[in-house]
Design a protein around this motif. Structure first.
Motif, PDB file in Angstrom:
ATOM      1  N   ARG A 256      17.001  -1.561   7.291  1.00  0.00           N
ATOM      2  CA  ARG A 256      17.246  -0.929   5.989  1.00  0.00           C
ATOM      3  C   ARG A 256      16.104   0.004   5.582  1.00  0.00           C
ATOM      4  N   GLU A 257      14.913  -0.219   6.108  1.00  0.00           N
ATOM      5  CA  GLU A 257      13.754   0.614   5.771  1.00  0.00           C
ATOM      6  C   GLU A 257      13.726   1.926   6.558  1.00  0.00           C
ATOM      7  N   SER A 258      14.609   2.083   7.549  1.00  0.00           N
ATOM      8  CA  SER A 258      14.605   3.286   8.394  1.00  0.00           C
ATOM      9  C   SER A 258      14.913   4.554   7.607  1.00  0.00           C
ATOM     10  N   GLY A 259      15.712   4.412   6.561  1.00  0.00           N
ATOM     11  CA  GLY A 259      16.102   5.571   5.777  1.00  0.00           C
ATOM     12  C   GLY A 259      17.506   6.059   6.071  1.00  0.00           C
TER      13      GLY A 259
ATOM     14  N   LEU B 245      21.175   5.894   5.646  1.00  0.00           N
ATOM     15  CA  LEU B 245      22.046   5.262   4.657  1.00  0.00           C
ATOM     16  C   LEU B 245      23.381   4.858   5.256  1.00  0.00           C
TER      17      LEU B 245
ATOM     18  N   TRP C  46      20.867  10.280   5.388  1.00  0.00           N
ATOM     19  CA  TRP C  46      19.513   9.741   5.319  1.00  0.00           C
ATOM     20  C   TRP C  46      18.972   9.862   3.903  1.00  0.00           C
ATOM     21  N   SER C  47      18.074   8.965   3.548  1.00  0.00           N
ATOM     22  CA  SER C  47      17.461   9.010   2.219  1.00  0.00           C
ATOM     23  C   SER C  47      16.477  10.168   2.088  1.00  0.00           C
ATOM     24  N   SER C  48      15.910  10.631   3.226  1.00  0.00           N
ATOM     25  CA  SER C  48      14.985  11.766   3.169  1.00  0.00           C
ATOM     26  C   SER C  48      14.811  12.376   4.558  1.00  0.00           C
TER      27      SER C  48
ATOM     28  N   GLU D 115      11.937  13.229   5.688  1.00  0.00           N
ATOM     29  CA  GLU D 115      10.727  12.591   6.228  1.00  0.00           C
ATOM     30  C   GLU D 115      11.057  11.328   7.021  1.00  0.00           C
ATOM     31  N   LYS D 116      11.997  10.530   6.507  1.00  0.00           N
ATOM     32  CA  LYS D 116      12.376   9.302   7.229  1.00  0.00           C
ATOM     33  C   LYS D 116      13.106   9.646   8.523  1.00  0.00           C
TER      34      LYS D 116
ATOM     35  N   TYR E 195      11.647   8.671  12.286  1.00  0.00           N
ATOM     36  CA  TYR E 195      12.399   7.935  13.305  1.00  0.00           C
ATOM     37  C   TYR E 195      12.442   8.731  14.614  1.00  0.00           C
TER      38      TYR E 195
ATOM     39  N   THR F 235      26.517   5.339   0.472  1.00  0.00           N
ATOM     40  CA  THR F 235      25.773   5.003  -0.747  1.00  0.00           C
ATOM     41  C   THR F 235      26.536   4.124  -1.719  1.00  0.00           C
TER      42      THR F 235
END
Length: 157
Positions: free
Chosen positions: A45-48, A50, A68-70, A72-73, A77, A133
């Protein structure tokens, strides 16, 4: 219903095209690498990441739309030495030198700021961004697409 994504989102599309179907040793590792990456990402879940959707782009073309949440994430990866992507990418490049053109790869990345995405789902289960989401009633974000986009007035002329 509309997607419950109230912030920005990064949409990443990646796919493959089997150019030489008989060159199985060239395209099979590419074909099997993506499910491994998706399992890895789905379990973290921390990977980003979604959510994602696997799609068929026609004969010999498969691709994945990822949310993806961002950005950067996503790039973290992609460059992580201890995750599935880097070894798969290295192996693909090695095989591609031996069997040039047997399999094609592509990707596109779209960084979508908060307020610059809009969705609506009518008589549909959550799909696309909504599946990634969750969904909320449309009225909570605006009844019209323009209200949900929150882009402000566009220039005339």
């Amino acid at each position: 219903m509309t997607a419950a994504a109230d912030g920005g989102v990064t949409v990443f599309m990646v796919g493959m095209r089997i150019n030489r179907p008989l060159a199985v040793r060239s395209w099979w590792p590419v074909f099997t690498a993506m499910p491994r990456m998706l399992r890895e990402l789905s379990g973290d879940r921390e990977s980003g990441m979604l959510g994602f959707r696997l799609l068929n782009g026609g004969p010999r073309v498969l691709y994945v739309v990822q949310y993806w949440s961002s950005h950067e994430k996503l790039t973290a990866y992609a460059s992580a030495q201890d995750r599935e992507h880097r070894p798969a990418w290295t192996a693909f490049n090695r095989r591609a030198r031996r069997a040039a053109g047997a399999v094609g790869l592509w990707h596109e990345t779209y960084v979508v700021p908060a307020g610059a995405h809009e969705s609506v789902y009518v008589s549909m289960p959550p799909f696309g961004l909504g599946a990634a989401t969750g969904v909320i009633p449309v009225g909570r974000t605006g009844e019209r697409a323009a209200a949900r986009l929150r882009l402000g007035p566009s220039p005339q002329g």
